[in-house]
Motif scaffolding. Structure first.
Motif, PDB file in Angstrom:
ATOM      1  N   LEU A  94      13.798 -10.397 -13.120  1.00 62.08           N
ATOM      2  CA  LEU A  94      14.256 -11.705 -12.618  1.00 62.08           C
ATOM      3  C   LEU A  94      14.311 -11.766 -11.094  1.00 62.08           C
ATOM      4  CD1 LEU A  94      16.915 -13.340 -14.952  1.00 62.08           C
ATOM      5  CD2 LEU A  94      14.454 -13.533 -14.909  1.00 62.08           C
ATOM      6  N   LEU A  95      13.602 -10.849 -10.471  1.00 65.47           N
ATOM      7  CA  LEU A  95      13.530 -10.787  -9.020  1.00 65.47           C
ATOM      8  C   LEU A  95      13.132 -12.129  -8.385  1.00 65.47           C
ATOM      9  CD1 LEU A  95      12.847  -9.216  -6.398  1.00 65.47           C
ATOM     10  CD2 LEU A  95      10.849  -8.361  -7.592  1.00 65.47           C
ATOM     11  N   LYS A  96      13.836 -12.498  -7.316  1.00 66.87           N
ATOM     12  CA  LYS A  96      13.474 -13.711  -6.551  1.00 66.87           C
ATOM     13  C   LYS A  96      13.593 -13.452  -5.050  1.00 66.87           C
ATOM     14  CE  LYS A  96      16.360 -17.472  -6.446  1.00 66.87           C
ATOM     15  NZ  LYS A  96      16.780 -18.741  -7.079  1.00 66.87           N
ATOM     16  N   LEU A  97      12.756 -14.124  -4.271  1.00 62.76           N
ATOM     17  CA  LEU A  97      12.910 -14.076  -2.814  1.00 62.76           C
ATOM     18  C   LEU A  97      14.078 -14.976  -2.443  1.00 62.76           C
ATOM     19  CD1 LEU A  97      11.444 -12.937  -0.196  1.00 62.76           C
ATOM     20  CD2 LEU A  97      10.654 -15.254   0.088  1.00 62.76           C
ATOM     21  N   HIS A  98      15.090 -14.416  -1.804  1.00 59.75           N
ATOM     22  CA  HIS A  98      16.275 -15.204  -1.443  1.00 59.75           C
ATOM     23  C   HIS A  98      16.064 -15.941  -0.130  1.00 59.75           C
ATOM     24  CE1 HIS A  98      20.363 -15.488   0.399  1.00 59.75           C
ATOM     25  NE2 HIS A  98      20.604 -16.009  -0.765  1.00 59.75           N
ATOM     26  N   ILE A  99      15.568 -15.210   0.871  1.00 60.40           N
ATOM     27  CA  ILE A  99      15.296 -15.823   2.187  1.00 60.40           C
ATOM     28  C   ILE A  99      14.254 -14.955   2.894  1.00 60.40           C
ATOM     29  CG2 ILE A  99      17.115 -14.539   3.405  1.00 60.40           C
ATOM     30  CD1 ILE A  99      17.762 -17.043   5.019  1.00 60.40           C
ATOM     31  N   SER A 100      13.411 -15.591   3.689  1.00 56.37           N
ATOM     32  CA  SER A 100      12.518 -14.829   4.577  1.00 56.37           C
ATOM     33  C   SER A 100      12.734 -15.385   5.977  1.00 56.37           C
ATOM     34  CB  SER A 100      11.057 -14.977   4.134  1.00 56.37           C
ATOM     35  OG  SER A 100      10.649 -16.329   4.142  1.00 56.37           O
ATOM     36  N   GLN A 101      12.936 -14.513   6.943  1.00 57.97           N
ATOM     37  CA  GLN A 101      13.255 -15.001   8.287  1.00 57.97           C
ATOM     38  C   GLN A 101      12.740 -14.024   9.351  1.00 57.97           C
ATOM     39  OE1 GLN A 101      17.830 -13.438   7.444  1.00 57.97           O
ATOM     40  NE2 GLN A 101      17.632 -15.326   8.531  1.00 57.97           N
ATOM     41  N   PHE A 102      12.530 -14.573  10.544  1.00 59.85           N
ATOM     42  CA  PHE A 102      12.286 -13.668  11.676  1.00 59.85           C
ATOM     43  C   PHE A 102      13.161 -14.077  12.842  1.00 59.85           C
ATOM     44  CE2 PHE A 102       8.442 -16.458  12.864  1.00 59.85           C
ATOM     45  CZ  PHE A 102       8.970 -16.924  14.065  1.00 59.85           C
ATOM     46  N   PHE A 103      13.379 -13.113  13.721  1.00 63.54           N
ATOM     47  CA  PHE A 103      14.161 -13.371  14.932  1.00 63.54           C
ATOM     48  C   PHE A 103      13.411 -12.872  16.151  1.00 63.54           C
ATOM     49  CE2 PHE A 103      17.608 -13.152  11.763  1.00 63.54           C
ATOM     50  CZ  PHE A 103      18.303 -14.313  12.074  1.00 63.54           C
ATOM     51  N   LEU A 104      13.405 -13.729  17.175  1.00 62.54           N
ATOM     52  CA  LEU A 104      13.005 -13.320  18.522  1.00 62.54           C
ATOM     53  C   LEU A 104      14.292 -13.328  19.322  1.00 62.54           C
ATOM     54  CD1 LEU A 104       9.871 -15.573  19.170  1.00 62.54           C
ATOM     55  CD2 LEU A 104       9.940 -13.110  19.453  1.00 62.54           C
ATOM     56  N   ARG A 105      14.777 -12.155  19.703  1.00 58.31           N
ATOM     57  CA  ARG A 105      16.050 -12.082  20.448  1.00 58.31           C
ATOM     58  C   ARG A 105      15.743 -11.614  21.867  1.00 58.31           C
ATOM     59  NH1 ARG A 105      20.327 -13.044  17.230  1.00 58.31           N
ATOM     60  NH2 ARG A 105      20.159 -12.624  15.004  1.00 58.31           N
ATOM     61  N   PRO A 106      15.597 -12.571  22.800  1.00 56.72           N
ATOM     62  CA  PRO A 106      15.173 -12.213  24.155  1.00 56.72           C
ATOM     63  C   PRO A 106      16.350 -11.722  25.013  1.00 56.72           C
ATOM     64  CG  PRO A 106      15.451 -14.576  23.983  1.00 56.72           C
ATOM     65  CD  PRO A 106      15.783 -14.013  22.626  1.00 56.72           C
ATOM     66  N   PRO A 107      16.034 -11.060  26.133  1.00 59.43           N
ATOM     67  CA  PRO A 107      17.091 -10.642  27.057  1.00 59.43           C
ATOM     68  C   PRO A 107      17.946 -11.830  27.468  1.00 59.43           C
ATOM     69  CG  PRO A 107      14.985  -9.735  27.734  1.00 59.43           C
ATOM     70  CD  PRO A 107      14.702 -10.673  26.596  1.00 59.43           C
ATOM     71  N   GLY A 108      19.250 -11.589  27.539  1.00 60.49           N
ATOM     72  CA  GLY A 108      20.155 -12.637  28.028  1.00 60.49           C
ATOM     73  C   GLY A 108      20.462 -13.713  27.008  1.00 60.49           C
ATOM     74  N   GLY A 109      19.841 -13.616  25.836  1.00 59.54           N
ATOM     75  CA  GLY A 109      20.082 -14.656  24.825  1.00 59.54           C
ATOM     76  C   GLY A 109      21.546 -14.684  24.421  1.00 59.54           C
ATOM     77  N   LYS A 110      22.048 -15.870  24.124  1.00 60.09           N
ATOM     78  CA  LYS A 110      23.458 -16.015  23.736  1.00 60.09           C
ATOM     79  C   LYS A 110      23.619 -15.958  22.205  1.00 60.09           C
ATOM     80  CE  LYS A 110      25.648 -16.862  27.720  1.00 60.09           C
ATOM     81  NZ  LYS A 110      24.654 -16.066  28.495  1.00 60.09           N
ATOM     82  N   GLN A 111      22.484 -16.032  21.480  1.00 54.93           N
ATOM     83  CA  GLN A 111      22.596 -16.144  20.017  1.00 54.93           C
ATOM     84  C   GLN A 111      22.726 -14.797  19.321  1.00 54.93           C
ATOM     85  OE1 GLN A 111      20.622 -18.248  21.635  1.00 54.93           O
ATOM     86  NE2 GLN A 111      20.842 -20.267  20.753  1.00 54.93           N
TER      87      GLN A 111
END
Ligand SMILES: O=C(O)CCC(=O)C(=O)O
Ligand SMILES: [Fe+2]
Length: 316
Positions: A94-111
Motif C-alpha cells: 500500500l506504499l504511496k508517495l506522501h510528498i516530493s520536495q526540493f530546497f535551495l537554501r542560499p547563504p543568508g537565507g532567513k527560511q
C-alpha cells in the motif's frame, strides 16, 4: 507463479544494521549512495525548475513541492531502485508517495525552520503507531555540508519516540542534537516523527537537497489532491500506482485489483504470502506481510501483553 515475470521484484531495503539504527536513532545515513553524475543531474533539474518559476529570484531561497510532476528527472524518483525498497519494507503493497520536495537554501537565507516532527500535530501518528513510522522521509544531499551553519538539517536522535520536546517552535540548540554534515551523494532515511530543525546558512554555499516521503496509501498526501491525468500517463506502472491518484476515495484503503501486486516479495519473488488464505481469496483482498512483521518486530510487545495476561491470571 505464472504471472511473475510481468512484475518487478521489490528493490533492496533496510539491512539488519540499518533497521536497528533506524529504530534506535530515527534516522540512517548512507554515504556515497548517489553517484556524482546523478547528483549533477538532480542539481541541473532543480536549476531548471527554479528558472521556470516566475516567483524565483536567482540566488534566493526556494522550496518546491510535488516536484515529481515538474521534471522527468524527479518523476524517476517515485520508484527509484536506490530508495523505494526502504518504503516498501514499511508500507508494503500500500506504499504511496506522501510528498516530493526540493530546497535551495542560499547563504543568508532567513527560511530556516524550528524544531518540529513531520506529520500530524494535534494527534500525531505516534499515538497510534508508537513503534512503526507512518511516514518516512528519504533525503538526497547534493551539496557537501562539512560544517555547522550551512543550512544543515539538525536532528535529535532517538526523539521519534517522544511526543513532547521543550525546544519545539524554537531554533535553540538542544543537548544531544546532531547537526547533519553530509558529503554530497549521501542519502538519509528518516522516521518522520523524529524532532528536527534547520540551521541558518552563514556559508558561501547554496544547500541543494531533495526529499521524497512515503506513507501508506490511506494516509492523506501532503502536496496534492490528485495528479495530472496526462502526466500520470507518462509514468511506468509502479510510479503510477505509488502516486495513488484515485477518483474513488475508498480506493486509497482498498485499491483496485489491477494495482496488485505492486512488487513481488524480495526473497521469494512471489506475489502472495504462502498459506495465509484459502485459495479462493483474491490477491487484492488479502492482507500482506511487511518486513517488520516478517521479522516479528512486534513480537516483543505481543509477548509483553501475553506475559501481562499470564501474570494477571496468576494474581487472580
Ligand atoms: O530542509 C530541511 O532540512 C528540513 C525541512 C523540513 O523540516 C520540512 O520540510 O519538514
Ligand atoms: Fe520537517
Amino acid at each position: 507463479m505464472e504471472r511473475k515475470q510481468k512484475y518487478r521484484v521489490a528493490p533492496p531495503g533496510f539491512t539488519s544494521e540499518q533497521w536497528q539504527t533506524f529504530n534506535e536513532d530515527g534516522i540512517i545515513f548512507i554515504e556515497d549512495a548517489i553517484s556524482d553524475e546523478d547528483v549533477q543531474s538532480y542539481i541541473d533539474a532543480m536549476d531548471r525548475v527554479a528558472a521556470n518559476n516566475p516567483k524565483y529570484k536567482p540566488g534566493g531561497y526556494l522550496g518546491m513541492q510535488n516536484i515529481v510532476e515538474r521534471d522527468p528527472v524527479f518523476a524517476d524518483l517515485i520508484d527509484h531502485e536506490r530508495h523505494v525498497g526502504y518504503a516498501y519494507d514499511l508500507f508494503g503493497e500500500l506504499l504511496k508517495l506522501h510528498i516530493s520536495q526540493f530546497f535551495l537554501r542560499p547563504p543568508g537565507g532567513k527560511q530556516y525552520n524550528q524544531w518540529h516532527p513531520d506529520g500530524a500535530r494535534a494527534l500525531p501518528y505516534g499515538v497510534f503507531s508508537p513503534k512503526l513510522p507512518l511516514q518516512i522521509k528519504v533525503g538526497y544531499w547534493l551539496t557537501d555540508l562539512p560544517r555547522e551553519k550551512m543550512g544543515n538539517l539538525v536532528v535529535l536522535p532517538g526523539s521519534h519516540r517522544q511526543q513532547y520536546m521543550d525546544g519545539y517552535d524554537t531554533h535553540e540548540s538542544i543537548p544531544g542534537e546532531r547537526v547533519v554534515c553530509p558529503r554530497k551523494g549521501t542519502m538519509t532515511v528518516m522516521h518522520s516523527s523524529i524532532w528536527h530543525r534547520v540551521e541558518p546558512n552563514e556559508s558561501d554555499v547554496v544547500r541543494y537537497n531533495i526529499f521524497v516521503a512515503y506513507c501508506p496509501s490511506w494516509l492523506t498526501p501532503a502536496d496534492r489532491f490528485h495528479s495530472n491525468p496526462e502526466w500520470l500517463e507518462t509514468l511506468n506502472r509502479e510510479q503510477r500506482i505509488i502516486m495513488r491518484s484515485y477518483s474513488n476515495a475508498y480506493h486509497n484503503a482498498k485499491p483496485p485489483a489491477s494495482d496488485f501486486p505492486l512488487f513481488l516479495e524480495r526473497d521469494t519473488q512471489t506475489e502472495v504470502d504462502e498459506d495465509a488464505y484459502l485459495e479462493h481469496v483474491q490477491l487484492h483482498r488479502r492482507k500482506r506481510l511487511t518486513m517488520p512483521e516478517r521479522l516479528n518486530f512486534l513480537a516483543e510487545s505481543n509477548q509483553e501483553q501475553t506475559l501481562f495476561k499470564g501474570e494477571r491470571e496468576q494474581i487472580q
